[in-house]
Design a protein around this motif. Structure first.
Motif, short mmCIF file in Angstrom:
data_model
loop_
_atom_site.label_atom_id
_atom_site.label_comp_id
_atom_site.label_asym_id
_atom_site.label_seq_id
_atom_site.Cartn_x
_atom_site.Cartn_y
_atom_site.Cartn_z
N GLN A 1 6.09 12.88 36.91
CA GLN A 1 7.51 12.08 36.43
C GLN A 1 8.28 12.61 38.06
N LYS A 2 7.89 13.58 38.70
CA LYS A 2 9.12 13.84 40.06
C LYS A 2 8.31 12.40 40.85
N ARG A 3 7.34 11.88 41.05
CA ARG A 3 6.83 10.48 41.60
C ARG A 3 6.33 11.21 43.06
N ILE A 4 5.07 12.41 42.14
CA ILE A 4 4.49 12.88 43.78
C ILE A 4 4.05 12.39 43.52
N ARG A 5 2.63 12.01 44.56
CA ARG A 5 1.21 11.54 44.49
C ARG A 5 0.31 12.45 44.81
N PRO A 6 -0.87 11.94 43.38
CA PRO A 6 -1.78 13.81 43.50
C PRO A 6 -2.90 13.78 43.85
N SER A 7 -3.28 14.70 44.74
CA SER A 7 -4.51 14.20 45.90
C SER A 7 -5.44 14.69 45.27
N LYS A 8 -6.86 15.04 45.75
CA LYS A 8 -8.35 14.46 44.97
C LYS A 8 -8.04 15.68 44.36
N PHE A 9 -7.48 17.16 44.86
CA PHE A 9 -7.73 18.07 45.02
C PHE A 9 -7.06 18.76 43.87
N THR A 10 -5.79 17.61 43.62
CA THR A 10 -5.17 17.88 41.89
C THR A 10 -6.36 16.81 40.92
N LEU A 11 -6.28 16.20 41.13
CA LEU A 11 -7.46 14.98 40.31
C LEU A 11 -8.18 16.48 40.05
N LYS A 12 -9.37 16.68 40.35
CA LYS A 12 -10.66 17.45 40.35
C LYS A 12 -10.01 18.96 39.33
N SER A 13 -9.14 18.86 39.58
CA SER A 13 -8.90 20.28 39.42
C SER A 13 -8.09 20.13 37.55
N VAL A 14 -7.62 18.84 37.67
CA VAL A 14 -7.11 18.50 36.43
C VAL A 14 -8.47 18.54 35.40
N LEU A 15 -8.85 17.38 35.59
CA LEU A 15 -10.73 17.20 35.46
C LEU A 15 -11.28 18.37 34.95
N GLU A 16 -11.43 19.26 35.45
CA GLU A 16 -12.03 20.70 35.06
C GLU A 16 -11.39 21.25 33.86
N VAL A 17 -9.95 21.24 33.87
CA VAL A 17 -9.40 21.47 32.40
C VAL A 17 -9.07 21.73 31.76
N CYS A 18 -9.42 19.84 31.66
CA CYS A 18 -10.28 18.84 30.51
C CYS A 18 -11.20 19.21 30.38
#
Length: 837
Positions: free
Chosen positions: A356-373
């Motif tokens: 929402q803040k238009r911050i572009r996620p990095s590889k580490f962001t996506l990896k961590s969110v996938l681990e939570v999922c």
């Protein structure tokens, strides 16, 4: 006679450098006049040169943006304009090529320079160092020292020391340090800092401290590098002492120093006082609102379970960027298995806030969110994150690919895992390990072994985790020859020294029925852990050596090894197989009262089986009702087995009807209830059950028996006559039964009512027992001293059980059958299950 005009060296560079966006024109035709050739046309269209400042600006921009196309364009314009740059512009051009990673043409340009200075050599050395070519960087440094027209300076030594540090080449770095000392440049803090950084990257902490203590000049960078060296070595306690020393020496604590020490203290356990002290220090120096330091504090608290403190720090930092979001999301991913999913799902809300803040996620962001999922089994959310991975162009990242493989594998979507695996570069071994694990968990053990063969074919080196997964695949398949081959590969590769592989090897041999090999593996493990002991206890228990299992548990207790729930499960299985009611309840109560373990469905099923073993079926039913898990079908299946063995038909029918309500979509429930009605003489109810099964389109699972003979797996389905080897196996079995009947005195037993005298396989009831046909094939294929090991996906019938007892006595061979209930070791006319299975 005037000398011929010399062409500048850069004019002799490959043609694509001069014309990066054009293809070379075809050679002129012979009939074409010379003045019309493209060569003469280019001479007439010579471009006017630009100002040197313009060229310099273009090259600086190319260096800053790493734009090789822009550097080539500027160079091409110089060539077409006939402009001869001076040393300053040549160095800029060299720097542009070096920083863009085109070291081949940077070297061609360097070799063609009419004169060079220290900047030229430093640029070349730095280019090689940035590309990881430490050997070429050191060679350029030696050539620079031989150049009498150039005097190497402190930047030269800093560059070559950085190359040695990146290559972890402490020997060459020590030599460069010595030359810097001889030249007198090592006295400056600039070179001293480079030496400290080089030794720190090489892991030579004693040399780091020696150089720091003897340094004539120190600055804040020197202290920060010393602090970072101890952080890199994994010595956070020493790093904290260095921080205190810095403060007492009047050194200003900056974001770099505090960020480094916070990172080190994130690895400290049970050091809440140190973390609070550092937090207070950060607030006092006014860096509590710094994004870099704030990210380190969030990471420090999150890694040590201080999630509330991490959230408070996160909320107080203005101008949040992707780094601090990554630290916070990773904190939720590290919570382990105890917190409820509602707490972990906050990481997904943070990710949504980041978008929402238009911050572009990095590889580490996506990896961590996938681990939570993955931890929360949020497959639908994981698919949405997968879409973001594709849109962001991160599919080539192996860590993200590995997280996606695990996400889909846990949801039993192995086809999706395989698609993610194929789209991943697969350079790292953990990607292969995750896909092999996904196949094993989904029951595709053959595919897991084939993937392992492909891994070896590509000459990739597996690790201990890969070998453990492959052994688990062999355990599920129970293929003895393949197990021995995997064991040999583990020994040759040295993986047998790892406890993890040893434990998997015990399980592998246990599942194939080779108790001797499992025991030998257990004795060879140099560092036994809780799982090693538990696996061996379970191996004794399921193979009919219950007393040895209990004695090993006592030895484990005497050695002070920590026990867990799996250990008690193995002990309860041993007690249930032998019918040791008092001892079984003593261990069960000890597990609950002394160790505080909460029994799960497997522990309770063992107790039900134990009570049923001694005929206490009513007590077993009461135990289920008191357990609080009375709606679990596993417990009622265990009680139903006890009713069948003890002949309690009425209770068995009631349990079968209850299982129909608990598992209405399971075909096995209908088949089981049909058999119970038939045994109880309730023919009409049995027919009604069969009709319901037919109306709902349910079919009985085929009974399959398989074994590995001669390097290949032979499989027989009960009642299936399509197998090409079945007639030969039937003939062999018929001969064996006739011979056994002649040798033994059991001719009057009901087992002979199988009707083996029939000539056609399709008319013979023996064809319904695939395990008998596999045993017959094994007896005729294997050597006389080798045991016959057969696996079956359904429980054996009474007829097969009695027949195999006679075959083991008549042929004087050990026959091992593994069915879902337990292992059956047939030897000399008896079975290890003592006719209770």
């Amino acid at each position: 006679m005037l000398p011929q005009r010399q062409t500048p060296p850069e004019h002799r560079l490959p043609n694509h450098l001069a014309h990066p966006n054009q293809t070379p024109p075809p050679p002129p035709a012979r009939s074409r006049p010379p003045e019309a050739s493209p060569r003469h046309a280019r001479r007439r269209l010579r471009l006017p040169p630009l100002e040197p400042s313009v060229y310099s600006g273009l090259l600086r921009r190319a260096s800053r943006t790493r734009s090789l196309a822009l550097a080539r364009l500027a160079h091409s314009h110089m060539l077409r304009a006939g402009y001869r740059p001076g040393l300053f512009l040549r160095n800029n051009l060299l720097a542009a090529y070096s920083r863009c990673g085109d070291m081949r043409h940077a070297r061609l340009l360097f070799d063609g320079m009419p004169n060079r200075d220290a900047v030229s050599w430093n640029t070349l050395i730095a280019g090689y160092s940035s590309q990881g070519s430490a050997r070429l960087a050191l060679g350029a440094f030696r050539d620079a020292r031989r150049d009498v027209a150039v005097a190497v300076d402190r930047f030269t030594y800093a560059t070559v020391l950085a190359a040695c540090g990146s290559a972890r080449d402490g020997r060459s770095g020590r030599a460069a340090h010595g030359l810097a000392v001889v030249s007198g440049l090592a006295r400056t803090s600039f070179v001293t800092n480079s030496v400290i950084d080089m030794y720190a990257k090489c892991g030579m902490i004693d040399e780091v401290r020696l150089v720091f203590d003897r340094a004539q000049e120190r600055d804040e960078v020197s202290w920060n590098l010393l602090l970072l060296a101890y952080v890199r070595m994994g010595w956070p306690e020493v790093a904290v002492n260095v921080l205190v020393w810095m403060h007492r020496s009047g050194v200003k604590l900056d974001a770099f120093a505090l960020g480094g020490i916070l990172k080190a203290c994130s690895e400290l356990k049970d050091s809440e006082d140190v973390r609070m002290m550092l937090h207070g220090c950060v607030v006092k120096v006014g860096l509590d609102l710094d994004v870099f330091v704030g990210s380190a504090m969030v990471d420090m608290y999150a890694k040590n379970g201080g999630l509330e403190e991490a959230i408070k720090v996160f909320d107080c930092i203005p101008g949040q960027n992707v780094v601090i979001y990554n630290a916070m999301i990773a904190g939720f991913a590290r919570l382990g298995n105890e917190p409820c999913p509602e707490i972990r799902i906050e990481a997904v809300r943070l990710y949504a806030n980041l978008l929402q803040k238009r911050i572009r996620p990095s590889k580490f962001t996506l990896k961590s969110v996938l681990e939570v999922c993955n931890l929360t089994n949020a497959v639908r959310c994981g698919r949405q994150i997968h879409a973001h991975v594709i849109l962001g162009g991160f599919e080539d990242d192996e860590f993200i690919g590995n997280a996606l493989i695990n996400l889909y594998a846990k949801a039993q979507l192995v086809d999706d895992s395989l698609r993610c695996f194929h789209r991943t570069p697969k350079q790292e071994i953990f990607t292969w390990t995750s896909m092999i694990t996904a196949f094993v968990q989904d029951g595709h053990s053959f595919k897991a072994l084939n993937l392992f063969r492909e891994l070896l074919y590509l000459e990739k080196e597996p690790d201990q985790f890969t070998m453990s997964c492959v052994m688990n695949a062999c355990s599920a398949l129970s293929v003895p020859i393949t197990c021995e081959q995997i064991h040999c590969y583990a020994v040759k590769s040295g993986f047998d020294q790892f406890t993890l592989c040893g434990n998997s090897q015990i399980e592998m041999y246990r599942c194939t029925g080779d108790l001797k090999a499992a025991k030998k593996t257990f004795e060879k493990i140099s560092c036994l852990d809780t799982f090693s002991w538990s696996q061996m206890i379970l191996s004794y228990a399921v193979h009919g050596h219950e007393r040895e299992a209990l004695l090993l548990f006592k030895k484990m207790f005497d050695c002070g090894v920590i026990v867990n729930k799996f250990t008690f499960l193995a002990v309860l299985i041993a007690c249930s197989h032998q019918g040791l009611v008092d001892e079984g309840f003593r261990h069960y109560e000890s597990m609950v009262s002394d160790y505080g373990f909460v029994p799960d469905v497997n522990h309770i099923a063992c107790m039900v089986d134990l009570l049923g073993h001694v005929g206490k079926v009513a007590d077993a039913e009461d135990f289920i009702m008191r357990s609080g898990l009375e709606n679990d079908a596993v417990l009622w299946h265990a009680l139903l087995r006890a009713c069948r063995i003890n002949g309690d038909k009425n209770r068995g029918v009631k349990i079968g009807e209850k299982l129909m309500t608990l598992e209405p979509s399971a075909a096995s429930s209908y088949v089981m209830l049909y058999s119970l009605y038939m045994d109880a003489g309730k023919i009409s109810l049995a027919m009604r059950t069969r009709g319901q099964m037919r109306e709902r389109g349910m079919t009985k699972e085929a009974g399959i028996s398989w074994a590995e003979f001669g390097g290949s797996i032979h499989q027989f389905a009960d009642g299936d006559n399509s197998c090409s080897q079945k007639p030969e196996s039937f003939t062999r079995l018929e001969e064996l039964l006739v011979r056994v009947k002649q040798k033994t005195e059991h001719g009057g037993m009901n087992v002979w009512e199988l009707g083996f005298q029939a000539r056609k396989v399709g008319e013979n009831s023996i064809s319904k027992h695939g395990e008998l046909l596999v045993v017959a094939l094994g007896l005729s294929t294997l050597p006389n001293t080798a045991p016959v090991r057969v696996m079956k996906n359904q429980n054996m019938s009474w007829e097969s059980h009695e027949t195999l007892k006679l075959l083991s006595e008549g042929e004087n061979r050990e026959i091992i059958i593994r069915d879902p209930a337990r292992f059956h070791h047939f030897s000399q006319g008896s079975c290890s299950c003592r006719d209770y299975w």
